[in-house]
Design a protein around this motif. Structure first.
Motif, short mmCIF file in Angstrom:
data_model
loop_
_atom_site.label_atom_id
_atom_site.label_comp_id
_atom_site.label_asym_id
_atom_site.label_seq_id
_atom_site.Cartn_x
_atom_site.Cartn_y
_atom_site.Cartn_z
N PHE A 1 0.82 -1.29 0.03
CA PHE A 1 -0.09 -0.01 0.01
C PHE A 1 0.80 1.25 -0.10
CE2 PHE A 1 -3.59 -2.92 1.48
CZ PHE A 1 -4.36 -2.54 0.61
N LYS A 2 2.23 1.31 0.45
CA LYS A 2 2.98 2.31 0.46
C LYS A 2 4.02 2.35 -1.01
CE LYS A 2 4.81 4.25 3.80
NZ LYS A 2 5.56 4.88 4.90
N PHE A 3 3.43 1.28 -1.83
CA PHE A 3 4.52 1.22 -3.26
C PHE A 3 5.86 1.04 -2.94
CE2 PHE A 3 0.43 3.42 -4.41
CZ PHE A 3 -0.22 2.47 -5.06
N GLN A 4 6.16 0.25 -1.92
CA GLN A 4 7.57 0.07 -1.59
C GLN A 4 8.11 -1.17 -1.92
OE1 GLN A 4 7.74 0.53 2.58
NE2 GLN A 4 8.08 2.73 2.59
N SER A 5 7.18 -2.18 -2.56
CA SER A 5 7.57 -3.40 -2.80
C SER A 5 6.67 -3.99 -4.01
CB SER A 5 7.82 -4.58 -1.65
OG SER A 5 8.13 -5.90 -2.15
N PHE A 6 7.19 -4.71 -4.83
CA PHE A 6 6.51 -5.43 -5.96
C PHE A 6 5.85 -6.61 -5.58
CE2 PHE A 6 6.30 -8.35 -9.67
CZ PHE A 6 5.53 -7.55 -10.40
N HIS A 7 6.44 -7.24 -4.36
CA HIS A 7 6.26 -8.43 -3.80
C HIS A 7 4.79 -9.05 -4.00
CE1 HIS A 7 7.06 -12.21 -1.61
NE2 HIS A 7 6.04 -12.10 -1.02
N MET A 8 3.82 -7.98 -3.23
CA MET A 8 2.37 -8.39 -3.51
C MET A 8 1.66 -8.24 -4.59
SD MET A 8 1.62 -9.69 -0.47
CE MET A 8 -0.18 -9.86 -0.81
N GLY B 1 -0.27 -12.60 -10.34
CA GLY B 1 -0.27 -14.08 -10.66
C GLY B 1 -1.80 -14.64 -10.55
N ALA B 2 -2.29 -14.16 -9.53
CA ALA B 2 -3.60 -14.79 -9.15
C ALA B 2 -4.72 -14.21 -10.22
CB ALA B 2 -3.97 -14.26 -7.84
N VAL B 3 -4.56 -13.04 -10.75
CA VAL B 3 -5.30 -12.36 -11.64
C VAL B 3 -5.32 -13.38 -13.10
CG1 VAL B 3 -5.89 -10.40 -13.05
CG2 VAL B 3 -5.65 -10.09 -10.75
N VAL B 4 -3.88 -13.61 -13.33
CA VAL B 4 -3.67 -14.42 -14.59
C VAL B 4 -4.29 -15.68 -14.36
CG1 VAL B 4 -1.88 -15.24 -16.15
CG2 VAL B 4 -1.61 -13.05 -15.19
N ILE B 5 -4.08 -16.49 -13.37
CA ILE B 5 -4.72 -17.71 -13.22
C ILE B 5 -6.10 -17.73 -13.15
CG2 ILE B 5 -4.95 -19.65 -11.49
CD1 ILE B 5 -1.80 -18.73 -10.65
N SER B 6 -6.65 -16.71 -12.52
CA SER B 6 -8.22 -16.58 -12.57
C SER B 6 -8.74 -16.46 -13.77
CB SER B 6 -8.83 -15.26 -11.77
OG SER B 6 -8.18 -15.58 -10.41
N MET B 7 -8.03 -15.62 -14.70
CA MET B 7 -8.39 -15.43 -16.40
C MET B 7 -8.52 -16.76 -17.05
SD MET B 7 -6.63 -11.71 -16.89
CE MET B 7 -6.28 -11.94 -18.56
N ILE B 8 -7.43 -17.46 -16.80
CA ILE B 8 -7.14 -18.83 -17.44
C ILE B 8 -8.24 -19.56 -17.18
CG2 ILE B 8 -5.76 -20.79 -17.88
CD1 ILE B 8 -3.43 -19.10 -17.47
N PHE B 9 -8.54 -19.87 -15.74
CA PHE B 9 -9.85 -20.71 -15.37
C PHE B 9 -11.12 -20.20 -15.80
CE2 PHE B 9 -6.53 -22.69 -12.62
CZ PHE B 9 -7.12 -24.08 -12.53
#
Length: 137
Positions: free
Chosen positions: A32-39, A45-53
């Motif tokens: 939420f502070k835009f300090q890391s790309f991790h989340m 990745g979850a959005v891409v997997i959801s689109m595929i499913f």
């Protein structure tokens, strides 16, 4: 016994959430502070997997446990409802440091904080149920 697959999938999902640190309040804070790309990487990745499913559901290649086609209901489009819903979900997520699925994983690590989060999310769901008729749907 036919639900054992769902139990195994749930356990696998919990392991993935904990190993990727998707249950860490600090990771949400960084996001939420835009300090890391991790989340953002995990969510992307979850959005891409959801689109595929969703495409597999729509094409009929994935069926339910009874062999019936899974037909997703079309969503009503609306700017105000999306903006309000996203704002409330994001506020709850930002304040608590957890969204719905990680709460259940956190139960295995820290019982009391997770119970407080679960109670708050259930209270919010109840509040939505009471107010849903008055909201711009």
């Amino acid at each position: 016994m036919k639900n054992i697959n769902f139990l195994i999938l749930g356990i696998f999902f919990a392991i993935v959430l904990s190993k990727t640190q998707a249950i860490s309040w600090y990771r949400f804070y960084e996001m939420f502070k835009f300090q890391s790309f991790h989340m953002f990487g995990i969510i992307g990745g979850a959005v891409v997997i959801s689109m595929i499913f969703m495409q597999l559901f729509k094409s009929g290649k994935i069926k339910d446990i009874h062999g019936n086609k899974i037909i997703p209901k079309p969503k009503e489009k609306g700017f105000v409802r999306t903006l309000l819903g996203g704002t409330f979900f994001g506020l709850g997520w930002g304040i608590s440091g957890a969204c719905a699925a990680p709460i259940f994983v956190i139960l295995g690590f820290e019982l009391i904080p997770a119970l407080i989060l679960l109670f708050g999310s259930l209270l919010g769901t109840l509040l939505y149920g009471v107010l849903s008729k008055k909201l711009p749907n």
